[in-house]
Design an enzyme around this catalytic site. Structure first.
Site, PDB file in Angstrom:
ATOM      1  N   HIS A  62       0.851  -1.190   0.000  1.00  0.00           N
ATOM      2  CA  HIS A  62       0.000   0.000   0.000  1.00  0.00           C
ATOM      3  C   HIS A  62       0.881   1.233   0.000  1.00  0.00           C
ATOM      4  O   HIS A  62       2.114   1.134   0.112  1.00  0.00           O
ATOM      5  CB  HIS A  62      -0.981  -0.015   1.171  1.00  0.00           C
ATOM      6  CG  HIS A  62      -0.369   0.075   2.535  1.00  0.00           C
ATOM      7  ND1 HIS A  62       0.570  -0.821   3.007  1.00  0.00           N
ATOM      8  CD2 HIS A  62      -0.577   0.953   3.558  1.00  0.00           C
ATOM      9  CE1 HIS A  62       0.902  -0.500   4.247  1.00  0.00           C
ATOM     10  NE2 HIS A  62       0.236   0.585   4.601  1.00  0.00           N
ATOM     11  N   HIS A  64       1.202   3.860   2.051  1.00  0.00           N
ATOM     12  CA  HIS A  64       1.743   4.560   3.220  1.00  0.00           C
ATOM     13  C   HIS A  64       3.266   4.555   3.069  1.00  0.00           C
ATOM     14  O   HIS A  64       3.863   3.558   2.655  1.00  0.00           O
ATOM     15  CB  HIS A  64       1.311   3.872   4.523  1.00  0.00           C
ATOM     16  CG  HIS A  64      -0.102   4.226   4.921  1.00  0.00           C
ATOM     17  ND1 HIS A  64      -0.869   3.423   5.742  1.00  0.00           N
ATOM     18  CD2 HIS A  64      -0.869   5.308   4.608  1.00  0.00           C
ATOM     19  CE1 HIS A  64      -2.061   4.006   5.916  1.00  0.00           C
ATOM     20  NE2 HIS A  64      -2.078   5.141   5.241  1.00  0.00           N
ATOM     21  N   ASP A  66       5.884   4.306   4.845  1.00  0.00           N
ATOM     22  CA  ASP A  66       6.808   3.336   5.446  1.00  0.00           C
ATOM     23  C   ASP A  66       6.854   2.019   4.671  1.00  0.00           C
ATOM     24  O   ASP A  66       7.611   1.119   5.019  1.00  0.00           O
ATOM     25  CB  ASP A  66       6.473   3.083   6.930  1.00  0.00           C
ATOM     26  CG  ASP A  66       5.042   2.670   7.176  1.00  0.00           C
ATOM     27  OD1 ASP A  66       4.142   3.182   6.486  1.00  0.00           O
ATOM     28  OD2 ASP A  66       4.815   1.828   8.070  1.00  0.00           O
ATOM     29  N   HIS A  67       6.065   1.923   3.586  1.00  0.00           N
ATOM     30  CA  HIS A  67       6.066   0.698   2.781  1.00  0.00           C
ATOM     31  C   HIS A  67       6.605   0.913   1.366  1.00  0.00           C
ATOM     32  O   HIS A  67       6.781  -0.046   0.631  1.00  0.00           O
ATOM     33  CB  HIS A  67       4.663   0.083   2.729  1.00  0.00           C
ATOM     34  CG  HIS A  67       4.229  -0.409   4.069  1.00  0.00           C
ATOM     35  ND1 HIS A  67       4.280  -1.735   4.439  1.00  0.00           N
ATOM     36  CD2 HIS A  67       3.804   0.273   5.169  1.00  0.00           C
ATOM     37  CE1 HIS A  67       3.880  -1.857   5.693  1.00  0.00           C
ATOM     38  NE2 HIS A  67       3.589  -0.652   6.167  1.00  0.00           N
ATOM     39  N   HIS A 142      -7.318  -1.934   5.732  1.00  0.00           N
ATOM     40  CA  HIS A 142      -6.458  -0.901   6.316  1.00  0.00           C
ATOM     41  C   HIS A 142      -7.069   0.471   6.013  1.00  0.00           C
ATOM     42  O   HIS A 142      -8.127   0.558   5.411  1.00  0.00           O
ATOM     43  CB  HIS A 142      -5.049  -1.066   5.730  1.00  0.00           C
ATOM     44  CG  HIS A 142      -3.974  -0.335   6.459  1.00  0.00           C
ATOM     45  ND1 HIS A 142      -3.916  -0.222   7.830  1.00  0.00           N
ATOM     46  CD2 HIS A 142      -2.880   0.334   5.988  1.00  0.00           C
ATOM     47  CE1 HIS A 142      -2.846   0.485   8.155  1.00  0.00           C
ATOM     48  NE2 HIS A 142      -2.203   0.835   7.074  1.00  0.00           N
ATOM     49  N   ASP A 213      -0.367  -3.888   5.839  1.00  0.00           N
ATOM     50  CA  ASP A 213      -0.912  -3.681   7.185  1.00  0.00           C
ATOM     51  C   ASP A 213      -2.406  -4.013   7.136  1.00  0.00           C
ATOM     52  O   ASP A 213      -3.031  -3.764   6.121  1.00  0.00           O
ATOM     53  CB  ASP A 213      -0.780  -2.217   7.591  1.00  0.00           C
ATOM     54  CG  ASP A 213       0.643  -1.698   7.590  1.00  0.00           C
ATOM     55  OD1 ASP A 213       1.581  -2.469   7.332  1.00  0.00           O
ATOM     56  OD2 ASP A 213       0.830  -0.490   7.810  1.00  0.00           O
ATOM     57  N   HIS A 271       6.249  -5.407  11.933  1.00  0.00           N
ATOM     58  CA  HIS A 271       5.596  -4.101  11.927  1.00  0.00           C
ATOM     59  C   HIS A 271       5.275  -3.631  13.344  1.00  0.00           C
ATOM     60  O   HIS A 271       4.202  -3.098  13.625  1.00  0.00           O
ATOM     61  CB  HIS A 271       4.304  -4.152  11.068  1.00  0.00           C
ATOM     62  CG  HIS A 271       3.879  -2.801  10.554  1.00  0.00           C
ATOM     63  ND1 HIS A 271       2.947  -2.020  11.204  1.00  0.00           N
ATOM     64  CD2 HIS A 271       4.256  -2.097   9.463  1.00  0.00           C
ATOM     65  CE1 HIS A 271       2.768  -0.896  10.512  1.00  0.00           C
ATOM     66  NE2 HIS A 271       3.558  -0.927   9.461  1.00  0.00           N
TER      67      HIS A 271
HETATM   68 ZN   LIG Z   1      -0.113   1.434   6.635  1.00  0.00          ZN
END
Ligand SMILES: [Zn+2]
Length: 314
Positions: A62, A64, A66-67, A142, A213, A271
């Site tokens: 996804h 976000h 941090d990914h 998510h 996530d 995570h």
């Molecule tokens: Zn996320």
């Protein structure tokens, strides 16, 4: 050959000492597959001794940061290395526009074909297949559109039992492919040499599921039955379950309940929220519902063949 999984990062949104945001390198049937690409992924690949050029596919769960915030840097490095082989990226639809804007505004050129599969489906579908592996997306729950991924070896051919075959001189080498495919041998007089008399079952195909996530989604178990290794996010502990609800993440106990319902071979947790100093509590909480459990730690490698999974620092 088995599964090799290098944990490049397993922290949640904020990088912390000794850990990085989410990224993993999956080696399956000779393929080098990058799963998520948080900040620091290139550095972690170097530390793990992985040749960047071997990566042919990237799967992004996804958008976000941090990914995937490590991805533009990786694409630029491939260009500097004069990569020629195509790179395939599977990601939510918005990634293409983000990369286009970065390339336009930064003048980034690419020396290789970039093939982006823009995912929009809310069902689990086969999104990639070749002669050795098959990949399905796993729709997650998510705050924004998110997919996990299920990587599976294709079923292998049956193994010839050489000693048994030699008892039947009428079987020729040219008959072996049919036997490996599970067919009986039919003699000229119409009688059969049964396949199970001369072959053995092949090893079970291995599989790896990546779920990050997501809020707890028990119905995923239908898609994950008998998965060899289940990676599932465990951002919080049960004591902070209200935070998991608010942010659409899971607790260690929820991840373990999904592993149990899926009859997984191993549960790998990651995570972790930066609020927890000691991650061993995640393992303890999960083990009250399911075993075996391992914690995804940056720099560690999980190896799985048909025997027991082993995790080690290389
Ligand atoms: Zn996320």
């Amino acid at each position: 050959m088995g599964i090799g999984l290098t944990i490049l990062g397993s922290a949640s949104a904020i990088p912390i000492h000794q850990n990085f945001p989410t990224a993993q390198l999956l080696q399956l049937c000779g393929r080098y597959i990058l799963i998520d690409c948080g900040e620091g992924t290139q550095l972690q690949l170097i530390r793990a001794g992985v040749k960047f050029s071997k990566i042919d596919q990237v799967y992004i769960s996804h958008l976000h940061g941090d990914h995937f915030f490590g991805l533009p840097g990786l694409l630029a490095s491939f260009e500097l290395m004069q990569r020629k082989r195509p790179l395939q990226i599977f990601a939510p639809k918005g990634l293409e526009a983000i990369l286009k804007a970065i390339r336009r505004e930064s003048g980034m050129r690419l020396s290789y074909p970039l093939q982006i599969a823009a995912l929009t489906t809310n069902a689990s579908e086969v999104i990639y297949a070749d002669d050795k592996i098959e990949v399905k997306n796993l729709p997650l729950d998510h705050r924004i559109y998110t997919n996990g991924y299920l990587f599976e070896e294709k079923p292998k051919l049956r193994k010839l039992d050489r000693a048994a075959v030699e008892k039947y001189p009428e079987i020729q080498i040219s008959d072996y492919p049919n036997l490996k495919n599970g067919c009986d041998f039919i003699r000229k007089d119409g009688t059969r040499i049964k396949n199970e008399w001369v072959t053995r079952d092949p090893p079970n195909p291995l599989s790896y599921a990546f779920c990050s996530d997501t809020a707890y989604k028990p119905e995923l178990a239908d898609l994950l039955q008998n998965v060899s290794v289940l990676y599932h996010e465990a951002t919080f502990l049960e004591a902070d379950a209200h935070l998991a609800r608010q942010t659409k993440h899971s607790t260690a106990a929820e991840a373990a309940r999904l592993a149990r319902a899926s009859h997984a071979g191993l549960l790998l947790l990651g995570h972790f929220s930066a609020r927890y100093r000691d991650c061993s509590a995640f393992k303890r909480e999960a083990e009250t519902h399911f075993e075996p459990v391992r914690l995804a730690k940056a720099g560690e490698v999980l190896k799985v063949d048909s025997g027991k999974p082993k995790m080690a620092i290389p």
